[in-house]
Design a protein around this motif. Structure first.
Motif, PDB file in Angstrom:
ATOM      1  N   LEU A  96       9.932   0.185   8.701  1.00 57.23           N
ATOM      2  CA  LEU A  96      11.112   1.156   8.269  1.00 57.23           C
ATOM      3  C   LEU A  96      11.723   0.705   7.105  1.00 57.23           C
ATOM      4  O   LEU A  96      11.978  -0.555   6.995  1.00 57.23           O
ATOM      5  CB  LEU A  96      12.078   1.255   9.601  1.00 57.23           C
ATOM      6  N   ILE A  97      12.025   1.811   6.156  1.00 64.05           N
ATOM      7  CA  ILE A  97      12.698   1.293   4.897  1.00 64.05           C
ATOM      8  C   ILE A  97      13.874   2.557   4.617  1.00 64.05           C
ATOM      9  O   ILE A  97      13.651   3.460   4.930  1.00 64.05           O
ATOM     10  CB  ILE A  97      11.604   1.272   3.687  1.00 64.05           C
ATOM     11  N   ASN A  98      14.724   1.909   4.130  1.00 62.21           N
ATOM     12  CA  ASN A  98      16.174   2.666   3.595  1.00 62.21           C
ATOM     13  C   ASN A  98      16.565   1.854   2.379  1.00 62.21           C
ATOM     14  O   ASN A  98      17.509   1.164   2.707  1.00 62.21           O
ATOM     15  CB  ASN A  98      17.131   2.950   4.537  1.00 62.21           C
ATOM     16  N   THR A  99      15.726   1.797   1.324  1.00 62.73           N
ATOM     17  CA  THR A  99      16.018   1.280   0.070  1.00 62.73           C
ATOM     18  C   THR A  99      15.698  -0.531   0.408  1.00 62.73           C
ATOM     19  O   THR A  99      14.956  -1.071  -0.313  1.00 62.73           O
ATOM     20  CB  THR A  99      17.407   1.034  -0.415  1.00 62.73           C
ATOM     21  N   THR A 100      16.259  -0.950   1.553  1.00 62.59           N
ATOM     22  CA  THR A 100      15.949  -2.242   2.025  1.00 62.59           C
ATOM     23  C   THR A 100      15.032  -2.334   3.175  1.00 62.59           C
ATOM     24  O   THR A 100      14.999  -1.112   3.866  1.00 62.59           O
ATOM     25  CB  THR A 100      17.038  -3.282   2.190  1.00 62.59           C
ATOM     26  N   ARG A 101      14.299  -3.252   3.593  1.00 63.32           N
ATOM     27  CA  ARG A 101      13.604  -3.259   4.746  1.00 63.32           C
ATOM     28  C   ARG A 101      14.629  -3.096   5.985  1.00 63.32           C
ATOM     29  O   ARG A 101      15.467  -3.932   6.260  1.00 63.32           O
ATOM     30  CB  ARG A 101      12.736  -4.234   4.928  1.00 63.32           C
ATOM     31  N   VAL A 102      14.166  -2.064   6.950  1.00 62.20           N
ATOM     32  CA  VAL A 102      15.101  -1.881   8.055  1.00 62.20           C
ATOM     33  C   VAL A 102      14.175  -2.818   9.246  1.00 62.20           C
ATOM     34  O   VAL A 102      14.936  -3.736  10.260  1.00 62.20           O
ATOM     35  CB  VAL A 102      15.230  -0.635   8.502  1.00 62.20           C
ATOM     36  N   ALA A 103      12.799  -2.640   9.476  1.00 57.24           N
ATOM     37  CA  ALA A 103      12.215  -3.105  10.685  1.00 57.24           C
ATOM     38  C   ALA A 103      10.883  -2.891  10.218  1.00 57.24           C
ATOM     39  O   ALA A 103      10.200  -2.268   9.454  1.00 57.24           O
ATOM     40  CB  ALA A 103      12.623  -2.381  12.018  1.00 57.24           C
ATOM     41  N   GLU A 104      10.088  -4.182  10.844  1.00 58.92           N
ATOM     42  CA  GLU A 104       8.674  -4.106  10.509  1.00 58.92           C
ATOM     43  C   GLU A 104       7.997  -4.846  11.828  1.00 58.92           C
ATOM     44  O   GLU A 104       8.408  -5.741  12.212  1.00 58.92           O
ATOM     45  CB  GLU A 104       8.417  -5.008   9.485  1.00 58.92           C
ATOM     46  N   GLY A 105       6.819  -4.056  12.160  1.00 53.99           N
ATOM     47  CA  GLY A 105       6.187  -4.768  13.182  1.00 53.99           C
ATOM     48  C   GLY A 105       5.361  -3.497  13.966  1.00 53.99           C
ATOM     49  O   GLY A 105       5.105  -2.683  13.333  1.00 53.99           O
ATOM     50  N   THR A 106       4.728  -4.157  15.280  1.00 55.11           N
ATOM     51  CA  THR A 106       4.021  -3.402  15.808  1.00 55.11           C
ATOM     52  C   THR A 106       5.107  -2.038  16.495  1.00 55.11           C
ATOM     53  O   THR A 106       6.241  -2.118  16.191  1.00 55.11           O
ATOM     54  CB  THR A 106       3.494  -3.683  17.094  1.00 55.11           C
ATOM     55  N   VAL A 107       4.333  -0.797  16.661  1.00 54.20           N
ATOM     56  CA  VAL A 107       5.067   0.405  17.111  1.00 54.20           C
ATOM     57  C   VAL A 107       6.266  -0.083  18.145  1.00 54.20           C
ATOM     58  O   VAL A 107       7.330   0.289  18.079  1.00 54.20           O
ATOM     59  CB  VAL A 107       4.165   1.405  17.556  1.00 54.20           C
ATOM     60  N   GLU A 108       5.590  -0.932  19.267  1.00 54.05           N
ATOM     61  CA  GLU A 108       6.548  -1.252  20.361  1.00 54.05           C
ATOM     62  C   GLU A 108       7.782  -2.191  19.782  1.00 54.05           C
ATOM     63  O   GLU A 108       8.957  -1.941  20.224  1.00 54.05           O
ATOM     64  CB  GLU A 108       5.616  -2.125  21.476  1.00 54.05           C
TER      65      GLU A 108
END
Lengths: 401, 267
Positions: free
Chosen positions: B227-239
Motif C-alpha cells: 500500500l502506497i500513498n506517496t510513502t509506504r503505508v503497509a507491506e506484507g501478505t494479504v492477511e
C-alpha cells in the motif's frame, strides 16, 4: 526531351543532379520515417534552419584561411556543427525548462535562421572569397554541381541509409513504446539523439540540392505518403524510400528540361503530387476508401435495422431504409415484406436473440466481444455453441415442445 | 530484528539489502519538479510471490514501478533485482506498460508487437528467424490471441490490446514481471485470461508485481500487497497488510467505510 531527361541523356550535370537527387530522396524518405513515427517531424525543420549560421561561419573561416570559401565539404561540416548546437539547444530547453518542445523548436528555428541571415548579409559586403551562390543553400541550387559534390552526396546518403537500416529495430521500438523500450534496456535519449543525428546528416547532405528550407518536405512527405499504403514499419520504410527516390528522380529530371525551374521546389511538388494521390486513392486508408467503407457500412446497418423492424412488425419510417429494402427485393413498393423479406427478417431476429443470450452469459464473453449488430453469429460460434444458446433461450412461450 | 523475523515464507533468510528478494527498493524518492510522487519508499518482493501495488489516484503507484524498472531516474535511493542493479538484470525483467501509453494507430501488426519482446535478445544486427516467430506465436496462444497475429493493432479492442501487451512480456521470458494496471478497462473474459496466465507464471516460480486498482479482487488474485500513498503505508501478505486500518490509512476519506468492510473484512 522529358524522355531524354528520364534516361539521363541530358548531359553531365543533369545526370549528376538526377542521380544525387534520387539517392537523397531514398535516404531522406527512410530516415524521415522514424521521425514521423516518433511524432517529431517538426524537429527536422529546426535542424535544417539551424544549419544556416554554420554555412556562413564556415565560409568566413575558409576565406580567412586563404581559400575561396566554396568547398562543399567545408560548408557541410560548418552547417552540421551549427545544426548540432541547435539540436542540443532544443533538447536542453525541453528537458531543463518547462517549455514544451514546439515552443523550443520555434525559438531555436527562428533565432538560428536570423543569425544565419545576418552572416550571409555580412558576407555580401566582404571583398574576398566568391560569395556568389551561397544563398543557393536556402532553396538549393544544382546549376554548378561538381562531380566531387555528387560523390559527397552519394556517400553521405548511402552511409545514412546503412545506419538507419542497422538501427531500424531499436528505433521502431522506441517510436512505438518508449517506456517498454527503456525497460528492456534501450537507451531512449541516446537513440533519439542518433535519430536526430541521422536527420541532421540528411539535411546537410541535401543542402546543395533542395536547400535548407525545403529539406523538411523530403523527410516528412514520403513517410506520410507511405503510411497510406502500409500497416507495417518495414512496409512504410520501403514505400517511403521508393516514393522519396521517385520524387528526387522525377523532380530533378523535370527541372533539367526546364532550367528556369529550381530543382528543390520541383522535387517537393512531385512528392506532394504523390501524397495527394495517396490521400485520395489509397486502398485502405485513403479518403475515397473511407467514404465508400462508411457508405457500405451505413447501408448494412439500415438493412439490418429494417429487417429487425419487419420481424417485429414495427413500421419503418426512414426513407433510406425503405429504399434499400425495396432495391434488395425484401419489401414491396407499399412497404409490405416479400416472402424473401420475411425469411431474412426472421433470420435477423433469430440472430439478434441468440446474440442477446450470448452477451448475457459469461461463458460466451469472448464471442460477445465480436457483437456489432451486423456480424452473423454463425461466423463466430460453432454449431454446438449455437445449439447451447438455443437451449438457453428455450422454446417459444405457450408452445408445447 | 532477529533472523526469524526476516525469514520469508519459504524459509530462506533475507539479508538487510534483500539480496535474495526478486525486487528490493531502498529509500527511493522520485519527483517530477519539486513535489515528490514517491517519497523514501522501501519495498521488498520475495521470489515467487504475486504482489499488488495499491493506493489512491496519484499515490505514486506507476511512478514507483517505472523507477524500479529504471524507466524514470529516481532522485534518491536504488532498486535491485535478484540482488543486482536493474541495469544488470534487464534480461530477467518483463514489463507490461499501461495500454493507453502508446499510439495504437502505429503501423504494426500483433505479431510484430510480440516480437518486440525479443529485440533485446536479438541485439542490433541479429536476424529474426523462424524460431523467433514460433516463440512469439506460442506467447500469443497463451493469451488466446493466435488468430489475431496478422491483424493491425488498431483493430483490436481494449482487452485484446492488453493481451497483446502481456504476450510481448511473455516473449521476454523473464523471472520478474511488472504490470501497470493490467486489468484496467478490459472485458471479463480478458481479465480471467490474464489472471490465469499470471497465476501460471507464479506456479512456475516467477515473480509478479502489478499496479492494481480494483480492491475487491485483491485477495483473490494476489498473495501480497504493497500500500502506497506517496510513502509506504503497509507491506506484507494479504492477511497482514490488507486490513481496514491500512486501507483507511492509505485512502483516507476517499474510501467509504462500507467499501472497506466489504473488501477487507469480508474475505
Amino acid at each position: 526531351m522529358l524522355w531524354q531527361a528520364l534516361t539521363l541523356q541530358l548531359g553531365y550535370n543533369a545526370t549528376l543532379v538526377t542521380l544525387g537527387a534520387t539517392l537523397l530522396g531514398v535516404a531522406a524518405g527512410v530516415t524521415g520515417t522514424f521521425l514521423f513515427l516518433r511524432k517529431r517531424a517538426l524537429v527536422s525543420d529546426a535542424i535544417s534552419h539551424a544549419t544556416l549560421p554554420g554555412v556562413g561561419l564556415a565560409f568566413i573561416l575558409m576565406v580567412a584561411m586563404g581559400g575561396d570559401g566554396r568547398s562543399l565539404l567545408g560548408l557541410m561540416l560548418g552547417s552540421a556543427a551549427s545544426a548540432w548546437i541547435g539540436l542540443l539547444c532544443i533538447s536542453a530547453l525541453t528537458r531543463r525548462t518547462r517549455l514544451a518542445e514546439d515552443a523550443a523548436i520555434g525559438a531555436v528555428l527562428s533565432v538560428f535562421f536570423g543569425i544565419g541571415i545576418v552572416f550571409l548579409t555580412f558576407i555580401q559586403t566582404m571583398s574576398e572569397g566568391r560569395q556568389a551562390g551561397l544563398e543557393g543553400f536556402l532553396l538549393g541550387s544544382t546549376a554548378g554541381m561538381l562531380y566531387s559534390d555528387a560523390v559527397i552526396i552519394a556517400v553521405g546518403g548511402a552511409t545514412v541509409l546503412l545506419a538507419v537500416t542497422a538501427f531500424r529495430r531499436p528505433l521502431s521500438a522506441v517510436a512505438f513504446d518508449p517506456e517498454f523500450a527503456a525497460s528492456s534496456g534501450l537507451n531512449v535519449p541516446r537513440l533519439d539523439l542518433i535519430m536526430m543525428g541521422l536527420v541532421m546528416a540528411i539535411t546537410v547532405v541535401g543542402l546543395k540540392i533542395v536547400g535548407l528550407i525545403l529539406i523538411v518536405a523530403l523527410l516528412i512527405i514520403p513517410p506520410v505518403t507511405a503510411r497510406f499504403w502500409s500497416e507495417r514499419v518495414t512496409g512504410v520504410l520501403w514505400v517511403a524510400g521508393i516514393f522519396g527516390g521517385v520524387s528526387g528522380y522525377l523532380g530533378a529530371a523535370l527541372s533539367a528540361i526546364a532550367p528556369a525551374l529550381p530543382t528543390g521546389p520541383v522535387i517537393v511538388l512531385v512528392s506532394f503530387a504523390m501524397f495527394a494521390l495517396s490521400l485520395l486513392f489509397a486502398p485502405a486508408r485513403g479518403v475515397l476508401a473511407a467514404v465508400l467503407k462508411h457508405l457500405s457500412f451505413q447501408r448494412r446497418v439500415h438493412v439490418r435495422q429494417g429487417l429487425l423492424a419487419l420481424a417485429q412488425g414495427q413500421p419503418i419510417y426512414e426513407k433510406l431504409t425503405l429504399r434499400l429494402l425495396r432495391r434488395a427485393g425484401l419489401v414491396r413498393a407499399d412497404g409490405v415484406a416479400t416472402s424473401d423479406g420475411k425469411a431474412r427478417a426472421a433470420k435477423a431476429l433469430r440472430d439478434e436473440t441468440r446474440w442477446q443470450m450470448a452477451r448475457s452469459r459469461e461463458e460466451f464473453a469472448l464471442a460477445a466481444t465480436f457483437y456489432d449488430g451486423l456480424t452473423e453469429i454463425e461466423t463466430v460460434l460453432t454449431g454446438d455453441q449455437i445449439n447451447e444458446l438455443d437451449r438457453l433461450i428455450g422454446a417459444p412461450k405457450g408452445v408445447r415442445p | 530484528m532477529t533472523a526469524i523475523e526476516l525469514a520469508t515464507s519459504n524459509g530462506t533468510l533475507m539479508d538487510d539489502h534483500g539480496a535474495d528478494a526478486a525486487l528490493a527498493i531502498r529509500s527511493m524518492t522520485v519527483s517530477y519538479g519539486q513535489k515528490p510522487a514517491v517519497f523514501s519508499v522501501d519495498m521488498t518482493v520475495p521470489r515467487g510471490s504475486m504482489t499488488a501495488i495499491i493506493g489512491p489516484n496519484g499515490a505514486g503507484k506507476s511512478t514507483l514501478l517505472k523507477a524500479a524498472l529504471g524507466v524514470i531516474k529516481p532522485l534518491a535511493g536504488s532498486a535491485t533485482v535478484f540482488g543486482q542493479p536493474v541495469e544488470n538484470a534487464r534480461a530477467r525483467i518483463a514489463y507490461v506498460p499501461q495500454r493507453a501509453s502508446v499510439d495504437w494507430d502505429f503501423p504494426t501488426r500483433v505479431l510484430d508487437v510480440v516480437l518486440m519482446g525479443l529485440y533485446r535478445e536479438l541485439g542490433l544486427l541479429g536476424r529474426l528467424r523462424g524460431t523467433h516467430k514460433t516463440r512469439a506465436m506460442e506467447c500469443l496462444e497463451r493469451v488466446d490471441m493466435q488468430d489475431f497475429a496478422k491483424r493491425q493493432i488498431g483493430q483490436l479492442s481494449g482487452g485484446q490490446q492488453q493481451r497483446v501487451f502481456l504476450a510481448r512480456a511473455l516473449a521476454q521470458n523473464a523471472d520478474l514481471y511488472f504490470l501497470d494496471e493490467p486489468f484496467s478497462g478490459v472485458d471479463a473474459a480478458t481479465e480471467k485470461a490474464i489472471i490465469n496466465v499470471l497465476q501460471g507464471l507464479r506456479a512456475d516460480g516467477k515473480t509478479v508485481v502489478a499496479v492494481h486498482h480494483d480492491l475487491s479482487t485483491v485477495p483473490d488474485y494476489f498473495d501480497r500487497v504493497f500500500l502506497i500513498n506517496t510513502t509506504r503505508v503497509a507491506e506484507g501478505t494479504v492477511e497482514e497488510a490488507f486490513t481496514p486500518q491500512t486501507l483507511q490509512e492509505a485512502y483516507g476519506g476517499r474510501l467509504a467505510m462500507g467499501q472497506l468492510g466489504q473488501t477487507a473484512l469480508g474475505t
